[in-house]
Design a protein around this motif. Structure first.
Motif, mmCIF file in Angstrom:
data_model
loop_
_atom_site.group_PDB
_atom_site.id
_atom_site.type_symbol
_atom_site.label_atom_id
_atom_site.label_comp_id
_atom_site.label_asym_id
_atom_site.label_seq_id
_atom_site.Cartn_x
_atom_site.Cartn_y
_atom_site.Cartn_z
ATOM 1 N N GLY A 87 0.799 -1.226 0.000
ATOM 2 C CA GLY A 87 0.000 0.000 0.000
ATOM 3 C C GLY A 87 0.826 1.268 0.000
ATOM 4 N N VAL A 88 2.092 1.155 0.379
ATOM 5 C CA VAL A 88 2.986 2.326 0.353
ATOM 6 C C VAL A 88 3.798 2.369 -0.944
ATOM 7 C CG1 VAL A 88 4.968 3.412 1.474
ATOM 8 C CG2 VAL A 88 3.148 2.404 2.865
ATOM 9 N N ILE A 89 4.320 1.208 -1.373
ATOM 10 C CA ILE A 89 5.222 1.171 -2.536
ATOM 11 C C ILE A 89 4.461 1.212 -3.855
ATOM 12 C CG2 ILE A 89 6.946 -0.252 -3.735
ATOM 13 C CD1 ILE A 89 7.896 -1.200 -1.011
ATOM 14 N N TYR A 90 3.312 0.535 -3.925
ATOM 15 C CA TYR A 90 2.599 0.476 -5.197
ATOM 16 C C TYR A 90 2.146 1.857 -5.691
ATOM 17 C CZ TYR A 90 -0.238 -1.450 -8.925
ATOM 18 O OH TYR A 90 -0.759 -1.750 -10.156
ATOM 19 N N PRO A 91 1.660 2.755 -4.821
ATOM 20 C CA PRO A 91 1.335 4.106 -5.306
ATOM 21 C C PRO A 91 2.541 4.828 -5.900
ATOM 22 C CG PRO A 91 0.263 3.722 -3.217
ATOM 23 C CD PRO A 91 1.186 2.558 -3.436
ATOM 24 N N LEU A 92 3.735 4.615 -5.342
ATOM 25 C CA LEU A 92 4.937 5.229 -5.915
ATOM 26 C C LEU A 92 5.186 4.706 -7.319
ATOM 27 C CD1 LEU A 92 7.404 5.147 -2.875
ATOM 28 C CD2 LEU A 92 6.208 7.127 -3.809
ATOM 29 N N TYR A 93 4.983 3.398 -7.496
ATOM 30 C CA TYR A 93 5.117 2.793 -8.824
ATOM 31 C C TYR A 93 4.122 3.417 -9.802
ATOM 32 C CZ TYR A 93 4.092 -0.692 -12.432
ATOM 33 O OH TYR A 93 3.824 -1.316 -13.622
ATOM 34 N N ASN A 94 2.902 3.669 -9.358
ATOM 35 C CA ASN A 94 1.901 4.283 -10.230
ATOM 36 C C ASN A 94 2.257 5.720 -10.582
ATOM 37 O OD1 ASN A 94 -0.846 2.680 -10.724
ATOM 38 N ND2 ASN A 94 0.045 1.994 -8.813
ATOM 39 N N VAL A 95 2.755 6.476 -9.610
ATOM 40 C CA VAL A 95 3.154 7.862 -9.873
ATOM 41 C C VAL A 95 4.290 7.903 -10.886
ATOM 42 C CG1 VAL A 95 4.190 9.918 -8.834
ATOM 43 C CG2 VAL A 95 2.364 8.712 -7.635
ATOM 44 N N ALA A 96 5.112 6.853 -10.909
ATOM 45 C CA ALA A 96 6.292 6.838 -11.784
ATOM 46 C C ALA A 96 5.942 6.855 -13.264
ATOM 47 C CB ALA A 96 7.153 5.603 -11.478
ATOM 48 N N HIS A 97 4.736 6.453 -13.643
ATOM 49 C CA HIS A 97 4.416 6.454 -15.058
ATOM 50 C C HIS A 97 3.241 7.360 -15.423
ATOM 51 C CE1 HIS A 97 2.090 2.860 -13.545
ATOM 52 N NE2 HIS A 97 1.130 3.531 -14.122
ATOM 53 N N LYS A 184 15.416 -1.873 -24.703
ATOM 54 C CA LYS A 184 15.095 -0.459 -24.889
ATOM 55 C C LYS A 184 14.140 -0.031 -23.791
ATOM 56 C CE LYS A 184 15.677 -0.473 -29.921
ATOM 57 N NZ LYS A 184 15.025 -0.283 -31.241
ATOM 58 N N TYR A 185 14.545 0.951 -23.017
ATOM 59 C CA TYR A 185 13.710 1.460 -21.929
ATOM 60 C C TYR A 185 13.298 2.875 -22.274
ATOM 61 C CZ TYR A 185 12.237 2.987 -17.293
ATOM 62 O OH TYR A 185 11.516 3.489 -16.232
ATOM 63 N N ILE A 186 11.985 3.128 -22.360
ATOM 64 C CA ILE A 186 11.491 4.426 -22.841
ATOM 65 C C ILE A 186 11.256 5.429 -21.726
ATOM 66 C CG2 ILE A 186 10.449 3.333 -24.858
ATOM 67 C CD1 ILE A 186 7.735 3.585 -23.461
ATOM 68 N N GLY A 187 11.654 5.081 -20.502
ATOM 69 C CA GLY A 187 11.506 6.019 -19.400
ATOM 70 C C GLY A 187 10.143 6.000 -18.753
ATOM 71 N N VAL A 188 9.285 5.041 -19.129
ATOM 72 C CA VAL A 188 7.956 4.900 -18.527
ATOM 73 C C VAL A 188 7.958 3.626 -17.698
ATOM 74 C CG1 VAL A 188 5.482 4.706 -18.948
ATOM 75 C CG2 VAL A 188 6.905 6.085 -20.481
ATOM 76 N N CYS A 189 7.832 3.777 -16.388
ATOM 77 C CA CYS A 189 7.974 2.643 -15.477
ATOM 78 C C CYS A 189 6.665 1.860 -15.410
ATOM 79 C CB CYS A 189 8.370 3.131 -14.083
ATOM 80 S SG CYS A 189 8.829 1.787 -12.954
ATOM 81 N N ARG A 190 6.435 1.025 -16.434
ATOM 82 C CA ARG A 190 5.268 0.158 -16.474
ATOM 83 C C ARG A 190 5.723 -1.246 -16.808
ATOM 84 N NH1 ARG A 190 0.683 2.661 -20.172
ATOM 85 N NH2 ARG A 190 0.212 0.432 -20.322
#
Length: 297
Positions: A87-97, A184-190
């Motif tokens: 519940g703390v880490i997953y929102p950060l992952y969502n904000v990242a993209h 190839k990493y496009i800078g979108v953390c998904r």
């Protein structure tokens, strides 16, 4: 150290890469109106509040009540800690993209940070699945071998099992994802934009299908035995006229606990299945120029 030119070959400029592959950037402030972000962040905030409040109450209740410190409840507390961290880490992952806050998204979207977020989310999710497997095993033994239950599940063995679940879950995900470098990493953390179909299949087997198969197999046996025991309890009480009331009360409590855990299993299936369907759909059918509604995602 590799040169910046070499880095650009591995992780090209996002705009250039997207043009070359005919892809559109998944989430940008220009693509979606403010209503989408209100909806998206609003849902995340609601889930975070429920997550933190609910799991904190579970942990506090067990820690403050000696009678609740049973082996099965130790697993539930560890599961609550796992969910709390998700519940703390997953929102950060969502904000990242999401590009509503470009400075924050770019910082979290760097490959090193993204790799940590993805690995940790997947490790915690895997740990969650195998906590439910461990809880199912405790119910299985409690129903099938009630007199041996306290011999098999001691505080020491429970702590050892919990440690093993945490350790192996993190080691597996670190090995699979931390050492992995995308072409190839496009800078979108998904996740679905970074890892291959092979990674996805391995993840689904380890994290979803294997634990689900184990739990369903055990519960099929538990249901059959529980029905038999319920009939036996009713027959015993009629014949002995409540002389075995204490033992029957214990067996009833075990049956009630089993029902509660079966509800957890039901919710596990309900909440994971949509994500499994989405990941398979996206990786298998969504290759190029594929439109997907961000609301559905």
């Amino acid at each position: 150290m590799p040169s910046s030119a070499a880095n650009n070959e591995v992780f090209p400029n996002t705009t250039t890469f997207l043009k070359d592959t005919n892809l559109t950037e998944p989430h940008t402030a220009e693509d979606h109106g403010i209503s989408f972000y209100i909806y998206y962040y609003g849902m995340i905030c609601i889930i975070m509040c429920i997550n933190i409040t609910g799991n904190t109450l579970v942990i506090r209740a067990v820690m403050r009540t000696p009678n609740l410190r049973t082996p099965c409840n130790h697993y539930i507390v560890s599961l609550a800690v796992t969910d709390l961290l998700i519940g703390v880490i997953y929102p950060l992952y969502n904000v990242a993209h999401l590009e509503l806050m470009p400075e924050v998204s770019r910082a979290l979207g760097q490959w090193g940070v993204c790799r940590f977020l993805v690995s940790e989310v997947l490790a915690l999710s895997t740990s969650c699945s195998y906590h439910l497997v461990a809880i199912t095993v405790t119910r299985y033994v409690a129903i099938l071998y009630p007199l041996r239950y306290h011999l098999y599940f001691t505080t020491k063995s429970t702590k050892y099992t919990i440690f093993s679940i945490w350790f192996l879950s993190h080691c597996t995900c670190i090995f699979m994802y931390t050492l992995y470098n995308p072409e190839k990493y496009i800078g979108v953390c998904r996740y679905e934009l970074i890892f291959s179909i092979t990674h996805l299949i391995i993840l689904l087997i380890i994290q979803y299908f294997l634990p689900l198969l184990i739990m369903l197999s055990l519960y099929a046996r538990i249901v059959r035995i529980a029905r038999h025991q319920a009939k036996a309890i009713a027959l015993q009480e009629r014949v002995l006229r409540n002389k075995s009331h204490a033992f029957n009360f214990i067996r009833r409590q075990e049956l009630k606990s089993t029902v509660m855990v079966s509800v957890l299993l039901g919710f596990y299936i309900i909440v994971w299945t949509p994500m499994i369907i989405y990941l398979f759909f996206y990786k298998i059918t969504c290759v190029e120029n594929c439109f997907q509604s961000p609301f559905i995602r």
